[in-house]
Design a protein around this motif. Sequence first.
Motif, short mmCIF file in Angstrom:
data_model
loop_
_atom_site.label_atom_id
_atom_site.label_comp_id
_atom_site.label_asym_id
_atom_site.label_seq_id
_atom_site.Cartn_x
_atom_site.Cartn_y
_atom_site.Cartn_z
N ALA A 316 3.12 53.06 26.17
CA ALA A 316 2.30 52.66 25.18
C ALA A 316 3.08 53.33 23.82
O ALA A 316 2.89 52.60 22.65
CB ALA A 316 1.15 53.17 25.21
N LEU A 317 3.43 54.36 23.91
CA LEU A 317 4.17 55.22 22.80
C LEU A 317 5.43 54.33 22.07
O LEU A 317 5.60 54.17 21.01
CB LEU A 317 4.55 56.67 22.94
N ILE A 318 5.95 54.19 23.06
CA ILE A 318 7.40 53.14 22.81
C ILE A 318 6.90 51.74 22.16
O ILE A 318 7.48 51.13 21.32
CB ILE A 318 8.59 52.95 24.23
N GLU A 319 6.00 51.22 23.03
CA GLU A 319 5.61 49.95 22.42
C GLU A 319 4.93 49.92 20.86
O GLU A 319 5.31 49.15 20.16
CB GLU A 319 4.56 49.26 23.17
N ALA A 320 4.41 51.22 20.59
CA ALA A 320 3.62 51.45 19.43
C ALA A 320 4.51 51.59 18.57
O ALA A 320 4.52 51.00 17.25
CB ALA A 320 2.39 52.53 19.62
N ARG A 321 5.62 52.21 18.78
CA ARG A 321 6.77 52.70 17.68
C ARG A 321 7.47 51.32 17.31
O ARG A 321 7.75 51.30 16.13
CB ARG A 321 7.53 53.91 17.97
N GLY A 322 7.74 50.48 18.06
CA GLY A 322 8.16 49.25 18.03
C GLY A 322 7.57 48.73 16.95
O GLY A 322 8.12 47.79 15.97
N SER A 323 6.20 48.51 17.33
CA SER A 323 5.19 47.58 16.32
C SER A 323 5.19 48.19 15.02
O SER A 323 5.13 47.52 14.00
CB SER A 323 3.71 47.76 17.02
N ILE A 324 5.36 49.43 15.09
CA ILE A 324 5.21 50.17 13.74
C ILE A 324 6.51 49.71 12.81
O ILE A 324 6.20 49.28 11.48
CB ILE A 324 5.37 51.68 13.74
N MET A 325 7.52 49.60 13.45
CA MET A 325 8.72 49.13 12.75
C MET A 325 8.55 47.73 12.31
O MET A 325 8.73 47.43 10.92
CB MET A 325 10.02 49.08 13.68
N ARG A 326 7.89 46.87 13.05
CA ARG A 326 7.76 45.47 12.85
C ARG A 326 6.69 45.39 11.36
O ARG A 326 6.95 44.72 10.36
CB ARG A 326 7.21 44.58 13.79
N LEU A 327 5.67 46.11 11.72
CA LEU A 327 4.65 46.26 10.47
C LEU A 327 5.36 46.72 9.12
O LEU A 327 4.82 45.96 8.25
CB LEU A 327 3.61 47.00 11.14
N ALA A 328 6.10 47.65 9.19
CA ALA A 328 6.76 48.14 7.92
C ALA A 328 7.52 47.18 7.23
O ALA A 328 7.51 46.88 6.20
CB ALA A 328 7.46 49.44 8.34
N ASN A 329 8.32 46.49 8.18
CA ASN A 329 9.26 45.55 7.76
C ASN A 329 8.61 44.51 7.00
O ASN A 329 8.75 43.74 6.06
CB ASN A 329 10.32 45.12 8.78
N PHE A 330 7.46 43.96 7.85
CA PHE A 330 6.43 42.97 7.47
C PHE A 330 5.74 43.14 5.82
O PHE A 330 5.88 42.34 4.92
CB PHE A 330 5.30 42.63 8.50
N CYS A 331 5.31 44.51 5.79
CA CYS A 331 4.93 44.78 4.43
C CYS A 331 5.93 44.64 3.36
O CYS A 331 5.66 44.25 2.40
CB CYS A 331 4.30 46.39 4.58
N LYS A 332 7.14 45.22 3.66
CA LYS A 332 8.17 45.09 2.59
C LYS A 332 8.45 43.76 2.22
O LYS A 332 8.88 43.60 1.15
CB LYS A 332 9.51 45.64 3.24
#
Length: 458
Positions: A316-332
Amino acid sequence: MYDVVVVGGGTAGVAAAYTAAKSGLKTLLIEKKIHLGGAITSGLVLPVMNAGKSEINRDFYDDLVKKMSEFGAQIDFQGNNGWFNPEVLKIVLDEMLSAAGVEIRFLTSVTKVEVGFDNNIKSLELRSELLLENINKIYSHNNSDMLRGADPKQLLECIKQIDGYNNSEEGNCLLECVETRYVIDATGNCDVGKICGCNFIENETQPVTLRFIMSGVDMKKFAEYLRSVDSDKEVSPIEKIDGCIHLSTAYTWDKNSTWALRPIFEKAIAAGDLTLEDSNYFQVFTVAGCDGALAFNCPRILKDLDISDSKAVSEALIEARGSIMRLANFCKKYFTGFEKAYISNIADDLGVRVSRRIEGRYLYTERDLKEGKRFENPVLEANYPIDVHSSEQDGSELKKVGYYQLPIESLMSADINNLFVAGRCLSADFKAQAALRVQQSCFSMGEAVAKYIRNLIS
Ligand SMILES: Cc1cc2nc3c(=O)[nH]c(=O)nc-3n(C[C@H](O)[C@H](O)[C@H](O)COP(=O)(O)OP(=O)(O)OC[C@H]3O[C@@H](n4cnc5c(N)ncnc54)[C@H](O)[C@@H]3O)c2cc1C
Protein backbone atom coordinates in the motif's frame (compact mmCIF):
# COMPACT_ATOMS: atom_id res chain seq x y z
CA MET A 1 6.32 3.34 40.54
CA TYR A 2 4.46 5.71 38.20
CA ASP A 3 0.93 6.92 38.81
CA VAL A 4 0.21 6.62 35.12
CA VAL A 5 1.98 5.35 32.03
CA VAL A 6 0.61 6.69 28.76
CA VAL A 7 1.53 4.50 25.81
CA GLY A 8 1.48 6.43 22.52
CA GLY A 9 2.43 10.11 22.30
CA GLY A 10 -0.03 10.94 19.52
CA THR A 11 -3.13 13.09 19.49
CA ALA A 12 -4.91 11.65 22.53
CA GLY A 13 -1.73 10.56 24.32
CA VAL A 14 -0.17 14.03 24.52
CA ALA A 15 -3.37 15.48 25.98
CA ALA A 16 -3.53 12.65 28.52
CA ALA A 17 0.12 12.91 29.59
CA TYR A 18 0.05 16.72 29.78
CA THR A 19 -3.11 16.76 31.90
CA ALA A 20 -1.91 13.95 34.19
CA ALA A 21 1.48 15.56 34.87
CA LYS A 22 0.01 19.02 35.32
CA SER A 23 -2.34 17.68 37.97
CA GLY A 24 0.60 16.26 39.92
CA LEU A 25 0.62 12.63 38.78
CA LYS A 26 3.97 10.95 38.18
CA THR A 27 3.61 10.39 34.46
CA LEU A 28 5.63 8.41 31.93
CA LEU A 29 4.92 8.77 28.20
CA ILE A 30 6.07 6.00 25.88
CA GLU A 31 6.35 6.81 22.16
CA LYS A 32 7.73 4.49 19.52
CA LYS A 33 8.76 7.29 17.14
CA ILE A 34 11.25 10.11 17.69
CA HIS A 35 8.65 12.87 18.15
CA LEU A 36 5.20 13.47 19.58
CA GLY A 37 2.00 14.30 17.72
CA GLY A 38 1.04 10.94 16.15
CA ALA A 39 -1.33 11.29 13.19
CA ILE A 40 -0.80 15.07 13.11
CA THR A 41 2.98 14.96 12.77
CA SER A 42 3.75 11.44 11.47
CA GLY A 43 0.67 11.36 9.26
CA LEU A 44 0.62 15.08 8.31
CA VAL A 45 -3.08 15.10 9.21
CA LEU A 46 -4.22 18.70 9.35
CA PRO A 47 -6.11 20.84 10.16
CA VAL A 48 -7.90 19.88 13.38
CA MET A 49 -11.53 19.48 12.25
CA ASN A 50 -14.05 21.73 13.92
CA ALA A 51 -16.08 19.56 16.30
CA GLY A 52 -18.10 22.32 17.95
CA LYS A 53 -17.59 24.86 20.67
CA SER A 54 -18.33 22.83 23.78
CA GLU A 55 -16.30 23.66 26.90
CA ILE A 56 -15.84 20.07 28.12
CA ASN A 57 -12.20 18.98 28.49
CA ARG A 58 -10.72 21.56 26.16
CA ASP A 59 -7.93 22.86 28.41
CA PHE A 60 -5.15 21.02 26.61
CA TYR A 61 -6.40 22.09 23.20
CA ASP A 62 -6.71 25.73 24.29
CA ASP A 63 -3.17 25.67 25.74
CA LEU A 64 -1.89 24.08 22.53
CA VAL A 65 -3.54 26.69 20.31
CA LYS A 66 -2.06 29.47 22.47
CA LYS A 67 1.45 28.02 22.37
CA MET A 68 1.30 27.29 18.62
CA SER A 69 0.19 30.86 18.04
CA GLU A 70 3.16 32.17 20.05
CA PHE A 71 5.40 30.14 17.74
CA GLY A 72 3.73 31.63 14.63
CA ALA A 73 2.56 28.14 13.68
CA GLN A 74 -1.24 28.48 14.04
CA ILE A 75 -4.01 30.37 12.29
CA ASP A 76 -7.74 30.77 12.66
CA PHE A 77 -9.23 29.93 9.26
CA GLN A 78 -12.99 30.35 8.70
CA GLY A 79 -13.62 30.19 12.47
CA ASN A 80 -11.41 27.12 13.01
CA ASN A 81 -8.36 27.86 15.17
CA GLY A 82 -6.82 24.39 14.67
CA TRP A 83 -4.77 25.16 11.54
CA PHE A 84 -1.23 24.16 12.57
CA ASN A 85 2.24 23.72 11.16
CA PRO A 86 2.95 20.02 11.89
CA GLU A 87 6.75 20.37 12.10
CA VAL A 88 6.61 23.16 14.68
CA LEU A 89 3.99 21.15 16.56
CA LYS A 90 6.70 18.59 17.38
CA ILE A 91 8.75 21.30 19.13
CA VAL A 92 5.77 22.83 20.90
CA LEU A 93 4.65 19.45 22.24
CA ASP A 94 8.18 18.71 23.52
CA GLU A 95 8.13 22.02 25.37
CA MET A 96 4.60 21.79 26.73
CA LEU A 97 4.92 18.25 28.01
CA SER A 98 8.40 18.72 29.44
CA ALA A 99 7.29 21.87 31.26
CA ALA A 100 4.27 19.99 32.66
CA GLY A 101 6.66 17.39 34.11
CA VAL A 102 6.01 14.43 31.78
CA GLU A 103 8.88 11.96 31.54
CA ILE A 104 9.05 11.27 27.81
CA ARG A 105 10.62 8.13 26.37
CA PHE A 106 11.02 8.13 22.57
CA LEU A 107 11.92 5.08 20.48
CA THR A 108 10.25 2.93 23.08
CA SER A 109 7.37 0.49 23.01
CA VAL A 110 5.78 -2.05 25.33
CA THR A 111 6.77 -5.68 24.85
CA LYS A 112 5.12 -7.40 27.81
CA VAL A 113 2.48 -6.58 30.39
CA GLU A 114 2.25 -8.23 33.80
CA VAL A 115 -1.39 -8.57 34.87
CA GLY A 116 -2.12 -9.70 38.45
CA PHE A 117 -4.87 -12.09 39.63
CA ASP A 118 -6.94 -9.01 40.49
CA ASN A 119 -7.02 -8.11 36.77
CA ASN A 120 -4.82 -5.08 37.28
CA ILE A 121 -1.72 -4.28 35.28
CA LYS A 122 1.26 -4.34 37.66
CA SER A 123 4.13 -3.54 35.34
CA LEU A 124 5.12 -2.99 31.73
CA GLU A 125 8.24 -4.26 30.04
CA LEU A 126 9.62 -1.58 27.74
CA ARG A 127 11.88 -1.98 24.78
CA SER A 128 13.98 1.02 23.82
CA GLU A 129 15.51 1.20 20.40
CA LEU A 130 18.91 2.77 20.74
CA LEU A 131 21.30 3.98 18.15
CA LEU A 132 24.19 1.61 17.51
CA GLU A 133 26.51 4.44 18.39
CA ASN A 134 25.12 4.64 21.94
CA ILE A 135 25.41 0.92 22.46
CA ASN A 136 29.00 0.96 21.34
CA LYS A 137 29.62 3.83 23.73
CA ILE A 138 28.23 1.86 26.67
CA TYR A 139 30.11 -1.24 25.54
CA SER A 140 33.46 0.47 25.25
CA HIS A 141 32.97 2.27 28.57
CA ASN A 142 31.94 -0.84 30.43
CA ASN A 143 33.24 -0.59 34.03
CA SER A 144 33.94 3.07 33.47
CA ASP A 145 32.51 6.14 35.22
CA MET A 146 29.59 6.23 32.85
CA LEU A 147 28.06 3.11 34.37
CA ARG A 148 28.96 3.82 38.01
CA GLY A 149 25.85 4.15 40.14
CA ALA A 150 23.53 2.62 37.53
CA ASP A 151 20.79 0.25 38.69
CA PRO A 152 22.53 -3.18 38.72
CA LYS A 153 19.46 -5.01 37.42
CA GLN A 154 19.15 -2.66 34.49
CA LEU A 155 22.87 -2.80 33.89
CA LEU A 156 22.78 -6.57 33.72
CA GLU A 157 19.95 -6.45 31.21
CA CYS A 158 21.87 -3.85 29.29
CA ILE A 159 25.07 -5.86 29.12
CA LYS A 160 23.17 -9.01 28.19
CA GLN A 161 21.72 -7.17 25.24
CA ILE A 162 25.01 -5.67 24.20
CA ASP A 163 26.80 -9.03 24.37
CA GLY A 164 24.19 -10.42 22.04
CA TYR A 165 24.45 -7.47 19.76
CA ASN A 166 26.64 -8.93 17.00
CA ASN A 167 24.60 -12.09 16.68
CA SER A 168 21.12 -10.89 17.25
CA GLU A 169 18.76 -8.55 15.51
CA GLU A 170 17.30 -7.88 18.94
CA GLY A 171 20.67 -6.68 20.13
CA ASN A 172 20.19 -2.98 19.64
CA CYS A 173 17.64 -2.60 22.35
CA LEU A 174 17.44 -2.36 26.11
CA LEU A 175 14.67 -3.85 28.13
CA GLU A 176 13.32 -2.21 31.22
CA CYS A 177 10.45 -2.91 33.57
CA VAL A 178 8.25 -0.12 34.99
CA GLU A 179 5.56 -0.39 37.63
CA THR A 180 2.45 1.75 37.43
CA ARG A 181 -0.95 2.27 39.01
CA TYR A 182 -2.79 3.09 35.75
CA VAL A 183 -2.14 2.66 32.04
CA ILE A 184 -3.63 4.72 29.20
CA ASP A 185 -3.43 2.99 25.83
CA ALA A 186 -3.26 5.81 23.28
CA THR A 187 -1.54 3.82 20.55
CA GLY A 188 -4.40 4.23 18.05
CA ASN A 189 -4.43 0.46 17.46
CA CYS A 190 -4.80 -0.52 21.12
CA ASP A 191 -1.44 -2.30 21.25
CA VAL A 192 -1.38 -2.57 25.06
CA GLY A 193 -4.87 -4.04 25.09
CA LYS A 194 -3.73 -6.57 22.50
CA ILE A 195 -0.76 -7.65 24.64
CA CYS A 196 -3.10 -7.98 27.64
CA GLY A 197 -5.40 -10.25 25.62
CA CYS A 198 -8.37 -7.85 25.80
CA ASN A 199 -11.44 -8.33 23.65
CA PHE A 200 -11.94 -6.05 20.66
CA ILE A 201 -14.53 -4.69 18.30
CA GLU A 202 -13.08 -5.25 14.84
CA ASN A 203 -15.52 -4.87 12.00
CA GLU A 204 -15.61 -2.72 8.87
CA THR A 205 -12.59 -0.71 7.77
CA GLN A 206 -12.13 2.61 5.99
CA PRO A 207 -9.49 3.30 3.33
CA VAL A 208 -6.08 4.49 4.54
CA THR A 209 -4.35 7.61 3.19
CA LEU A 210 -0.70 8.58 2.82
CA ARG A 211 -0.67 12.35 3.06
CA PHE A 212 1.93 14.70 1.59
CA ILE A 213 2.82 18.39 1.27
CA MET A 214 3.80 20.41 -1.79
CA SER A 215 5.75 23.63 -1.31
CA GLY A 216 6.65 26.46 -3.66
CA VAL A 217 3.04 27.00 -4.76
CA ASP A 218 2.31 30.56 -5.91
CA MET A 219 -0.74 30.88 -3.68
CA LYS A 220 -1.91 34.18 -5.16
CA LYS A 221 -2.04 32.66 -8.64
CA PHE A 222 -3.62 29.43 -7.40
CA ALA A 223 -6.27 31.38 -5.45
CA GLU A 224 -7.13 33.43 -8.56
CA TYR A 225 -7.32 30.24 -10.60
CA LEU A 226 -9.57 28.57 -8.00
CA ARG A 227 -11.88 31.57 -7.92
CA SER A 228 -12.18 31.37 -11.70
CA VAL A 229 -13.10 27.65 -11.75
CA ASP A 230 -14.97 27.29 -8.45
CA SER A 231 -17.13 30.08 -7.08
CA ASP A 232 -18.54 27.82 -4.33
CA LYS A 233 -17.10 29.30 -1.12
CA GLU A 234 -18.18 26.24 0.89
CA VAL A 235 -15.93 23.99 -1.19
CA SER A 236 -13.11 26.41 -1.96
CA PRO A 237 -12.87 29.04 0.79
CA ILE A 238 -10.08 31.59 0.39
CA GLU A 239 -8.95 34.05 3.06
CA LYS A 240 -5.99 36.41 3.58
CA ILE A 241 -4.51 36.00 7.08
CA ASP A 242 -1.41 37.86 8.35
CA GLY A 243 -0.55 38.81 4.78
CA CYS A 244 -0.70 35.19 3.49
CA ILE A 245 -3.38 33.58 1.35
CA HIS A 246 -5.01 30.55 2.95
CA LEU A 247 -7.40 28.23 1.17
CA SER A 248 -8.78 24.78 0.81
CA THR A 249 -10.51 22.85 -1.96
CA ALA A 250 -11.76 19.35 -2.68
CA TYR A 251 -12.92 16.86 -5.29
CA THR A 252 -14.10 13.24 -5.04
CA TRP A 253 -14.97 10.71 -7.73
CA ASP A 254 -18.47 10.30 -6.27
CA LYS A 255 -21.01 10.90 -9.01
CA ASN A 256 -23.68 12.02 -6.53
CA SER A 257 -21.73 15.21 -5.77
CA THR A 258 -21.19 18.19 -8.00
CA TRP A 259 -17.58 19.33 -8.09
CA ALA A 260 -16.28 22.28 -10.06
CA LEU A 261 -12.95 20.49 -10.52
CA ARG A 262 -14.55 17.42 -12.17
CA PRO A 263 -13.79 18.41 -15.83
CA ILE A 264 -10.12 18.91 -14.94
CA PHE A 265 -9.80 15.50 -13.32
CA GLU A 266 -11.66 13.85 -16.21
CA LYS A 267 -9.31 15.49 -18.70
CA ALA A 268 -6.25 14.26 -16.78
CA ILE A 269 -7.60 10.70 -16.62
CA ALA A 270 -8.38 10.72 -20.36
CA ALA A 271 -4.83 11.96 -21.06
CA GLY A 272 -3.34 9.19 -18.88
CA ASP A 273 -1.90 11.69 -16.36
CA LEU A 274 -3.99 10.20 -13.54
CA THR A 275 -5.61 6.81 -13.00
CA LEU A 276 -9.28 6.71 -12.06
CA GLU A 277 -8.21 5.47 -8.59
CA ASP A 278 -5.86 8.47 -8.13
CA SER A 279 -8.89 10.70 -8.50
CA ASN A 280 -11.05 8.95 -5.87
CA TYR A 281 -10.46 11.67 -3.23
CA PHE A 282 -8.61 14.99 -3.48
CA GLN A 283 -8.44 17.60 -0.77
CA VAL A 284 -5.88 20.32 -0.04
CA PHE A 285 -5.31 22.79 2.80
CA THR A 286 -2.74 25.56 3.18
CA VAL A 287 -0.45 25.19 6.20
CA ALA A 288 -0.14 27.78 8.99
CA GLY A 289 3.16 29.66 8.95
CA CYS A 290 4.30 27.99 5.69
CA ASP A 291 3.62 30.39 2.83
CA GLY A 292 3.39 28.45 -0.44
CA ALA A 293 2.74 25.05 1.19
CA LEU A 294 -0.31 22.89 0.50
CA ALA A 295 -1.12 19.76 2.52
CA PHE A 296 -2.88 17.00 0.58
CA ASN A 297 -5.44 14.71 2.22
CA CYS A 298 -4.76 12.05 -0.42
CA PRO A 299 -4.02 9.59 -2.01
CA ARG A 300 -6.63 7.33 -0.45
CA ILE A 301 -5.77 3.66 -0.96
CA LEU A 302 -8.85 1.69 -1.90
CA LYS A 303 -7.90 -1.82 -0.74
CA ASP A 304 -9.30 -3.21 2.49
CA LEU A 305 -6.11 -3.21 4.51
CA ASP A 306 -5.22 -5.27 7.56
CA ILE A 307 -2.74 -2.88 9.13
CA SER A 308 -1.04 -5.68 11.07
CA ASP A 309 -0.13 -7.38 7.74
CA SER A 310 3.30 -5.95 6.94
CA LYS A 311 3.30 -7.28 3.36
CA ALA A 312 -0.03 -5.62 2.57
CA VAL A 313 0.99 -2.38 4.29
CA SER A 314 4.28 -2.29 2.35
CA GLU A 315 2.45 -2.75 -0.95
CA ALA A 316 0.00 0.00 0.00
CA LEU A 317 2.86 2.39 0.82
CA ILE A 318 4.55 1.77 -2.53
CA GLU A 319 1.24 2.21 -4.36
CA ALA A 320 0.53 5.41 -2.42
CA ARG A 321 3.91 6.97 -3.18
CA GLY A 322 3.41 6.23 -6.90
CA SER A 323 0.07 7.98 -6.71
CA ILE A 324 1.65 10.97 -4.90
CA MET A 325 4.05 11.42 -7.82
CA ARG A 326 1.19 11.37 -10.34
CA LEU A 327 -0.92 13.78 -8.26
CA ALA A 328 2.00 16.21 -7.90
CA ASN A 329 2.68 16.16 -11.67
CA PHE A 330 -1.03 16.57 -12.33
CA CYS A 331 -1.16 19.70 -10.15
CA LYS A 332 1.87 21.16 -11.90
CA LYS A 333 0.39 20.50 -15.34
CA TYR A 334 -3.25 21.46 -14.78
CA PHE A 335 -3.36 24.10 -11.99
CA THR A 336 -2.07 27.65 -12.35
CA GLY A 337 0.31 28.53 -9.51
CA PHE A 338 2.04 25.14 -9.33
CA GLU A 339 4.73 25.90 -11.95
CA LYS A 340 7.55 25.88 -9.37
CA ALA A 341 5.90 23.60 -6.81
CA TYR A 342 7.58 20.44 -5.50
CA ILE A 343 6.90 17.59 -3.09
CA SER A 344 8.45 18.69 0.20
CA ASN A 345 7.11 16.11 2.70
CA ILE A 346 5.60 12.65 2.55
CA ALA A 347 4.04 11.36 5.77
CA ASP A 348 6.18 8.81 7.61
CA ASP A 349 3.08 6.86 8.63
CA LEU A 350 -0.01 5.67 6.83
CA GLY A 351 -3.10 7.54 7.97
CA VAL A 352 -5.35 4.88 9.50
CA ARG A 353 -8.92 5.99 10.13
CA VAL A 354 -10.12 2.95 12.03
CA SER A 355 -8.60 -0.29 13.28
CA ARG A 356 -8.74 -2.33 16.50
CA ARG A 357 -11.06 -0.87 19.16
CA ILE A 358 -11.28 -1.95 22.79
CA GLU A 359 -14.31 -3.69 24.22
CA GLY A 360 -15.08 -1.17 26.93
CA ARG A 361 -17.45 -0.98 29.86
CA TYR A 362 -19.84 0.86 27.54
CA LEU A 363 -20.12 0.28 23.81
CA TYR A 364 -21.03 3.66 22.35
CA THR A 365 -23.33 3.39 19.34
CA GLU A 366 -24.45 5.33 16.30
CA ARG A 367 -27.86 5.52 17.96
CA ASP A 368 -26.45 7.17 21.11
CA LEU A 369 -24.72 9.67 18.88
CA LYS A 370 -27.72 10.49 16.71
CA GLU A 371 -30.02 10.79 19.72
CA GLY A 372 -27.52 13.01 21.54
CA LYS A 373 -27.78 10.74 24.60
CA ARG A 374 -26.58 12.38 27.84
CA PHE A 375 -24.26 10.65 30.34
CA GLU A 376 -23.31 11.12 33.99
CA ASN A 377 -19.58 11.42 33.25
CA PRO A 378 -19.25 12.91 29.76
CA VAL A 379 -15.79 13.01 28.24
CA LEU A 380 -16.66 15.35 25.43
CA GLU A 381 -19.47 17.16 23.70
CA ALA A 382 -19.06 17.45 19.94
CA ASN A 383 -20.98 17.74 16.70
CA TYR A 384 -18.51 16.47 14.09
CA PRO A 385 -20.51 14.45 11.51
CA ILE A 386 -20.42 10.71 10.85
CA ASP A 387 -17.64 10.67 8.26
CA VAL A 388 -17.28 7.33 6.49
CA HIS A 389 -14.77 7.07 3.66
CA SER A 390 -15.61 4.18 1.36
CA SER A 391 -13.59 2.29 -1.24
CA GLU A 392 -16.67 2.26 -3.46
CA GLN A 393 -17.69 5.12 -5.73
CA ASP A 394 -20.70 6.88 -4.11
CA GLY A 395 -20.23 4.75 -0.97
CA SER A 396 -18.88 7.50 1.32
CA GLU A 397 -21.09 9.42 3.72
CA LEU A 398 -20.79 12.65 5.68
CA LYS A 399 -23.89 12.90 7.84
CA LYS A 400 -24.54 16.02 9.89
CA VAL A 401 -25.59 15.39 13.49
CA GLY A 402 -26.46 17.50 16.52
CA TYR A 403 -24.33 17.69 19.69
CA TYR A 404 -23.52 14.33 21.28
CA GLN A 405 -21.68 13.21 24.42
CA LEU A 406 -19.33 10.28 25.05
CA PRO A 407 -19.26 8.54 28.46
CA ILE A 408 -15.99 7.80 30.31
CA GLU A 409 -17.00 4.10 30.41
CA SER A 410 -16.28 3.91 26.64
CA LEU A 411 -12.64 4.59 27.50
CA MET A 412 -12.38 1.86 30.18
CA SER A 413 -11.33 -1.65 29.31
CA ALA A 414 -13.97 -4.24 30.15
CA ASP A 415 -11.23 -6.79 30.88
CA ILE A 416 -8.49 -4.96 32.79
CA ASN A 417 -9.42 -2.74 35.75
CA ASN A 418 -6.66 -0.15 35.52
CA LEU A 419 -6.44 0.04 31.71
CA PHE A 420 -7.97 3.05 29.93
CA VAL A 421 -7.88 3.95 26.26
CA ALA A 422 -7.97 7.34 24.54
CA GLY A 423 -8.23 8.19 20.86
CA ARG A 424 -9.52 6.29 17.88
CA CYS A 425 -9.31 2.87 19.61
CA LEU A 426 -12.25 3.74 21.92
CA SER A 427 -15.18 1.43 22.56
CA ALA A 428 -17.58 2.58 19.85
CA ASP A 429 -19.32 0.97 16.89
CA PHE A 430 -18.08 1.67 13.39
CA LYS A 431 -20.37 4.63 12.58
CA ALA A 432 -19.93 6.29 15.98
CA GLN A 433 -16.14 5.98 15.72
CA ALA A 434 -16.38 7.60 12.29
CA ALA A 435 -17.52 10.79 14.05
CA LEU A 436 -15.45 10.54 17.23
CA ARG A 437 -12.03 9.90 15.70
CA VAL A 438 -11.30 13.57 14.86
CA GLN A 439 -8.48 15.28 16.69
CA GLN A 440 -10.50 17.67 18.83
CA SER A 441 -12.43 14.72 20.27
CA CYS A 442 -9.23 12.69 20.74
CA PHE A 443 -7.68 15.58 22.71
CA SER A 444 -10.76 15.67 24.96
CA MET A 445 -10.64 11.91 25.50
CA GLY A 446 -7.00 12.07 26.61
CA GLU A 447 -7.65 14.98 28.94
CA ALA A 448 -10.79 13.40 30.42
CA VAL A 449 -9.13 10.06 31.16
CA ALA A 450 -6.22 11.78 32.91
CA LYS A 451 -8.60 13.84 35.05
CA TYR A 452 -10.60 10.72 35.91
CA ILE A 453 -7.46 8.88 37.03
CA ARG A 454 -6.38 11.86 39.12
CA ASN A 455 -9.74 11.73 40.92
CA LEU A 456 -9.37 7.98 41.51
CA ILE A 457 -5.94 8.53 43.05
CA SER A 458 -6.78 11.55 45.20
C1 LIG B 1 -6.11 10.18 6.43
C2 LIG B 1 -6.73 10.77 7.64
C3 LIG B 1 -7.24 12.03 7.58
C4 LIG B 1 -7.79 12.61 8.70
N1 LIG B 1 -8.19 13.90 8.64
C5 LIG B 1 -8.49 14.54 9.78
C6 LIG B 1 -8.61 15.94 9.78
O1 LIG B 1 -8.47 16.58 8.75
N2 LIG B 1 -8.88 16.53 10.98
C7 LIG B 1 -9.05 15.84 12.14
O2 LIG B 1 -9.32 16.45 13.17
N3 LIG B 1 -8.93 14.51 12.15
C8 LIG B 1 -8.61 13.85 11.01
N4 LIG B 1 -8.39 12.51 11.03
C9 LIG B 1 -8.59 11.76 12.29
C10 LIG B 1 -7.49 11.96 13.33
O3 LIG B 1 -6.34 12.56 12.81
C11 LIG B 1 -7.08 10.65 14.00
O4 LIG B 1 -8.18 9.78 14.17
C12 LIG B 1 -6.52 10.96 15.39
O5 LIG B 1 -5.44 11.87 15.23
C13 LIG B 1 -6.08 9.69 16.07
O6 LIG B 1 -5.50 10.02 17.30
P1 LIG B 1 -4.95 8.86 18.25
O7 LIG B 1 -4.37 9.54 19.43
O8 LIG B 1 -5.97 7.81 18.44
O9 LIG B 1 -3.78 8.18 17.40
P2 LIG B 1 -2.44 8.82 16.84
O10 LIG B 1 -2.49 10.28 16.76
O11 LIG B 1 -2.13 8.05 15.61
O12 LIG B 1 -1.39 8.45 17.97
C14 LIG B 1 -0.92 7.16 18.24
C15 LIG B 1 0.51 7.30 18.77
O13 LIG B 1 0.93 6.08 19.36
C16 LIG B 1 2.23 5.75 18.89
N5 LIG B 1 2.29 4.30 18.98
C17 LIG B 1 1.60 3.40 18.24
N6 LIG B 1 1.86 2.15 18.67
C18 LIG B 1 2.72 2.28 19.70
C19 LIG B 1 3.37 1.36 20.57
N7 LIG B 1 3.15 0.06 20.46
N8 LIG B 1 4.20 1.83 21.53
C20 LIG B 1 4.43 3.17 21.66
N9 LIG B 1 3.85 4.10 20.86
C21 LIG B 1 3.00 3.65 19.90
C22 LIG B 1 2.26 6.30 17.47
O14 LIG B 1 3.58 6.47 17.01
C23 LIG B 1 1.50 7.63 17.65
O15 LIG B 1 2.35 8.64 18.07
C24 LIG B 1 -7.87 11.89 9.91
C25 LIG B 1 -7.37 10.60 9.97
C26 LIG B 1 -6.80 10.04 8.85
C27 LIG B 1 -6.22 8.69 8.96
